[in-house]
Design an enzyme around this catalytic site. Structure first.
Site, mmCIF file in Angstrom:
data_model
loop_
_atom_site.group_PDB
_atom_site.id
_atom_site.type_symbol
_atom_site.label_atom_id
_atom_site.label_comp_id
_atom_site.label_asym_id
_atom_site.label_seq_id
_atom_site.Cartn_x
_atom_site.Cartn_y
_atom_site.Cartn_z
ATOM 1 N N LYS A 1 -0.739 -22.947 -10.613
ATOM 2 C CA LYS A 1 0.564 -22.323 -10.844
ATOM 3 C C LYS A 1 1.143 -22.686 -12.214
ATOM 4 C CE LYS A 1 3.706 -23.546 -8.015
ATOM 5 N NZ LYS A 1 5.040 -23.680 -7.407
ATOM 6 N N ARG B 1 13.118 -21.476 -1.637
ATOM 7 C CA ARG B 1 12.141 -22.086 -0.744
ATOM 8 C C ARG B 1 12.275 -21.560 0.684
ATOM 9 N NH1 ARG B 1 9.256 -26.121 -2.989
ATOM 10 N NH2 ARG B 1 10.216 -27.426 -4.588
ATOM 11 N N ARG C 1 -14.757 -34.158 -5.558
ATOM 12 C CA ARG C 1 -14.666 -34.676 -6.925
ATOM 13 C C ARG C 1 -14.863 -36.182 -7.012
ATOM 14 N NH1 ARG C 1 -8.829 -32.472 -8.424
ATOM 15 N NH2 ARG C 1 -9.221 -30.238 -8.418
ATOM 16 N N ARG D 1 -10.565 -40.407 -6.050
ATOM 17 C CA ARG D 1 -9.128 -40.562 -5.801
ATOM 18 C C ARG D 1 -8.871 -40.492 -4.310
ATOM 19 N NH1 ARG D 1 -5.788 -36.389 -9.202
ATOM 20 N NH2 ARG D 1 -4.594 -36.609 -7.300
ATOM 21 N N ARG E 1 -2.172 -30.608 2.862
ATOM 22 C CA ARG E 1 -1.287 -30.049 1.834
ATOM 23 C C ARG E 1 -1.246 -28.523 1.925
ATOM 24 N NH1 ARG E 1 -3.049 -34.074 -2.357
ATOM 25 N NH2 ARG E 1 -4.577 -32.564 -3.091
#
Ligand SMILES: [Zn+2]
Length: 223
Positions: free
Chosen positions: A18, A93, A132, A166, A177
């Site tokens: 985004k 929102r 990753r 991570r 998420r």
């Protein structure tokens, strides 16, 4: 802001690019990205009427009301740099906020030209992010499936075996998420779909392709 200047809303889950796309729209179309957090901070710093109210609310630990955000947005849209149009980021929102925004824009003969939903395939996003890892020795980035090391656990470039992942890049976190994003934006998507303002853009391709699709949406929305 001229009544013909486009007002866009950019919707997309974390990882959909985004921020990058908003910057490219800014460069190509002169649209100014307005993020709610920045707007609030700027209004407070400038000490505008609405900024003072926001400051008082925040200092008491409360959330800034929709009405104050709308007042701050009204002031901001009247500034000259918004003349070519804006991209709203982080507001609205909720469907209630979307209605309040429509009312605000109607006062100056404007409307939401397009609410763009950057569409991703959840499973592919989970794959993309969750595999990753990075070499702790030289910083080279790898991916379990898309860019594995030649020798398992050893960096192709520097030979280090210090491979780092991570903690928030695991499949469960990414899936969570995405779920939270869908739950939060579903009412907004429905709202703008009903209003005939929703544009879906496939955000799984290359950055340039996505940018081209977005550009087309902007051009179509402003003619
Ligand atoms: Zn390395």
């Amino acid at each position: 802001m001229k009544p013909t200047a486009p007002v866009l809303i950019l919707l997309g889950p974390p990882g959909a690019g985004k921020g990058t796309q908003a910057r490219m729209l800014q460069e190509r179309h002169g649209l100014v990205q307005l993020s709610t957090g920045d707007l609030l901070r700027a209004a407070v710093a400038a000490g505008t009427e609405a900024g003072k109210r926001a400051k008082a609310v925040m200092e008491s630990g409360d959330l800034v009301s929709d009405e104050i955000v709308i007042a701050i947005l009204r002031d901001r849209l009247a500034e000259p740099d918004c003349a070519k149009g804006v991209i709203l980021d982080g507001f609205p929102r909720t469907a209630v906020q979307a209605e309040a925004l429509d009312d605000l824009l109607a006062q100056t003969g404007q409307r939401i030209n397009a609410a763009v939903s950057l569409e991703v395939e959840d499973a592919a996003m989970v794959d993309r992010v969750s595999g990753r890892f990075t070499c702790g020795g030289c910083g080279e980035g790898y991916h379990d499936r898309f860019k594995p090391t030649d020798k398992p656990g050893t960096c192709d470039k520097c030979g280090s075996t210090d491979m780092q992942r991570r903690a928030d890049d695991n499949a469960a976190t990414v899936a969570q998420r995405l779920q939270a994003y869908h739950a939060q934006t579903a009412p907004l998507i429905a709202y703008y779909e009903n209003a005939g303002a929703l544009a879906r853009v496939d955000a799984m391709g290359a950055i340039e392709e996505i940018a081209a699709d977005l550009s087309a949406v902007v051009s179509k929305a402003t003619t």
